[in-house]
Design a protein around this motif. Structure first.
Motif, short mmCIF file in Angstrom:
data_model
loop_
_atom_site.label_atom_id
_atom_site.label_comp_id
_atom_site.label_asym_id
_atom_site.label_seq_id
_atom_site.Cartn_x
_atom_site.Cartn_y
_atom_site.Cartn_z
N LEU A 174 39.73 45.85 44.35
CA LEU A 174 40.42 45.17 43.27
C LEU A 174 41.79 45.79 43.13
CD1 LEU A 174 37.52 45.00 40.66
CD2 LEU A 174 38.42 43.10 42.00
N GLY A 175 42.78 44.94 42.88
CA GLY A 175 44.15 45.45 42.81
C GLY A 175 44.79 45.18 41.47
N VAL A 176 45.49 46.17 40.95
CA VAL A 176 46.33 45.96 39.78
C VAL A 176 47.77 46.01 40.27
CG1 VAL A 176 46.13 48.43 39.17
CG2 VAL A 176 47.04 46.80 37.51
N PRO B 124 43.67 42.80 37.61
CA PRO B 124 42.68 42.54 38.66
C PRO B 124 41.56 41.63 38.17
CG PRO B 124 42.66 44.86 37.94
CD PRO B 124 43.59 44.11 37.04
N GLY B 125 40.61 41.36 39.07
CA GLY B 125 39.42 40.61 38.68
C GLY B 125 39.18 39.36 39.48
N LEU B 126 40.23 38.62 39.83
CA LEU B 126 40.06 37.36 40.55
C LEU B 126 40.33 37.59 42.04
CD1 LEU B 126 41.79 34.96 38.00
CD2 LEU B 126 39.34 35.37 38.32
N TRP B 127 39.33 38.10 42.72
CA TRP B 127 39.51 38.42 44.13
C TRP B 127 39.44 37.15 44.98
CZ3 TRP B 127 35.01 39.38 41.45
CH2 TRP B 127 33.85 38.77 41.93
N ASN B 128 39.98 37.25 46.19
CA ASN B 128 40.01 36.10 47.09
C ASN B 128 40.24 36.58 48.51
OD1 ASN B 128 39.84 33.30 47.55
ND2 ASN B 128 41.20 32.85 45.83
N VAL C 53 39.69 50.21 42.04
CA VAL C 53 40.84 49.46 41.54
C VAL C 53 42.09 50.21 41.99
CG1 VAL C 53 42.02 48.56 39.52
CG2 VAL C 53 39.52 48.61 39.56
N ILE C 54 42.89 49.55 42.81
CA ILE C 54 44.00 50.23 43.48
C ILE C 54 45.33 49.61 43.06
CG2 ILE C 54 44.99 50.79 45.73
CD1 ILE C 54 42.22 50.47 46.94
N PRO C 55 46.33 50.43 42.71
CA PRO C 55 47.67 49.88 42.44
C PRO C 55 48.21 49.18 43.69
CG PRO C 55 47.51 52.17 41.72
CD PRO C 55 46.28 51.89 42.54
#
Length: 474
Positions: free
Chosen positions: A218-220, A434-438, A409-411
């Motif tokens: 997950l990315g922020v 984050p949250g909506l991965w694809n 969760v990675i910057p």
């Protein structure tokens, strides 16, 4: 938010009653209501050619009113002379008026989509094989629907936030020409009080799909590149096609484009891209992962840079990139071309300038008869990278650990650009939530058959709700 550690885990425990069932039944009553909102938003055409953002904004406003919002809480705005480019700002008042507001920003316009090119009708939401298909199903109506739904759930439950939360749904983010008005930019320039906030959550975060489904990471989003467009132009006296000449404008432009295709900018890392390489690289058990970690330590390692650059999704993280996107030339099939042009779209790394990029293009072309011109397309402001603030990043990661155990969760730094660039003018630190991965290879974002998995949509909705709830209380 200065003292987050003592209260963080306790608050996370309180606001996560749904986490245990996030992977369970997909027909929870609250999900049914959310799906209705999402469907209406997706099926309202909001393309710049024939769509109507104003209508979409009015539809969301109607749902907010039904939930209990008053007209004083809602601002429907329509810029002068732009009847289809309207948007909505909704305000959920907090108990502490001195606390800086949280802004939730999402755009409701979408990229053009031709029915004849798609497998399914792009403006009908279709759920098939675990995916929602439609234009905007992901970018960015999924997040717009989730943010709107969050405010509705708060209002229905009687939630009392400590800080005021603002929702801005805007039009024009996908615009690529001077005819498109950017709604976020319009608000910043004309109604800044509506979006003034201490910090903001926006699109751009998300994550990557794991091979077996669910999120791999997950990315922020903290940093992003700046898009700038250039035109290559060659002119010639032309003539009759029966008398070919060596100095043909199309050939000269073709030669210049071939040179541009070989242009590789130097590696230019910053704290965000360095952190991503180190953390995401450590998760990979292959040679590219090892090279990512090495490059985070030694940015001048040419061998590591070459290996990381071989991954098309990682290369833009390392450097400025430029690519030809449009070409136009000639005036008749039986005449030599008098003018030919090509558009070059560049994504400029933080810390570099458009002038530096233009100079690099001119240097690689090395032909004075090929003019390199700045495009007349309206340009976004240069993005300002917000700090890697633990008061923002730690709660996001802690709540992520509850919803997605074992998933980091990675910057991240986006290769594209979002409306966060406009918020920079008001000094609002903006993070892509984050949250909506694809899966970038199959998501169809800006392309054909756009989709998002129902798992990502529903679990991402619950996660984003809890993130917004935490920050509304702290």
């Amino acid at each position: 938010m200065k003292h987050i550690a003592p209260a963080l885990m306790a608050t996370v425990a309180l606001i996560l009653p749904l986490a245990a069932t996030a992977q369970g039944a997909t027909e929870r009553p609250d999900r049914t209501a959310f799906r209705s909102l999402y469907k209406e938003l997706v099926e309202t055409n909001t393309t710049s050619s024939v769509g109507d953002c104003t209508k979409a904004a009015q539809q969301v406003a109607a749902r907010l009113r039904t939930a209990g919002f008053t007209d004083r809480d809602l601002t429907l705005y329509v810029p002068d002379g732009r009847p289809r480019d309207g948007g909505l700002v909704a305000t959920y008042a907090g108990s502490n008026a001195k606390e800086p507001a949280l802004l939730l920003l999402a755009h409701i316009d979408v990229v053009e989509a031709k029915r004849e090119d798609w497998v399914r009708d792009p403006f009908t939401l279709i759920e098939e094989d675990g995916y929602f298909y439609a234009r905007g199903s992901s970018d960015d109506k999924a997040q717009a629907a989730i943010f709107s739904d969050t405010l509705i759930r708060w209002k229905q439950s009687g939630f009392k936030p400590r800080r005021t939360v603002k929702l801005a749904l805007t039009c024009g983010e996908e615009g690529t020409n001077e005819r498109v008005l950017n709604g976020a930019g319009w608000l910043v320039d004309n109604r800044p009080e509506l979006v003034k906030a201490g910090f903001a959550f926006n699109e751009g975060g998300g994550g990557r799909t794991a091979p077996g489904g669910g999120p791999e990471t997950l990315g922020v989003q903290v940093s992003q590149k700046s898009p700038r467009n250039f035109n290559l132009e060659v002119t010639n006296r032309g003539g009759h096609s029966s008398q070919p000449q060596p100095d043909n404008a199309i050939y000269r432009l073709a030669a210049a484009l071939t040179k541009v295709s070989t242009l590789q900018f130097p590696v230019n890392l910053n704290p965000v891209s360095t952190a991503y390489l180190a953390q995401a690289g450590a998760l990979r058990k292959d040679a590219i992962g090892a090279a990512m970690v090495q490059l985070s330590k030694q940015p001048n390692d040419a061998q590591a840079a070459a290996l990381v650059s071989s991954d098309l999704s990682l290369n833009p993280l390392l450097r400025t990139t430029c690519v030809a996107t449009l070409i136009d030339g000639g005036h008749a099939a039986n005449a030599l071309p008098q003018r030919v042009t090509a558009s070059i779209n560049c994504r400029i790394a933080p810390g570099e300038t458009a002038d530096q990029t233009k100079a690099a293009i001119e240097q690689v072309i090395a032909d004075p008869q090929v003019q390199v011109l700045r495009s007349k397309i309206q340009e976004r402001p240069v993005a300002v990278t917000p700090p890697l603030d633990p008061a923002i990043l730690k709660p996001i990661a802690a709540i992520g650990a509850k919803h997605f155990p074992g998933i980091p969760v990675i910057p991240t730094q986006s290769a594209g650009a979002t409306d966060a660039t406009y918020l920079s003018k008001l000094n609002i630190p903006t993070y892509g939530i984050p949250g909506l991965w694809n899966d970038p290879a199959t998501a169809g974002t800006h392309g054909l058959n756009e989709r998002i998995s129902s798992d990502a949509l529903y679990r991402g909705r619950d996660y984003i709700y809890d993130v917004a709830t935490y920050f509304a209380l702290h």
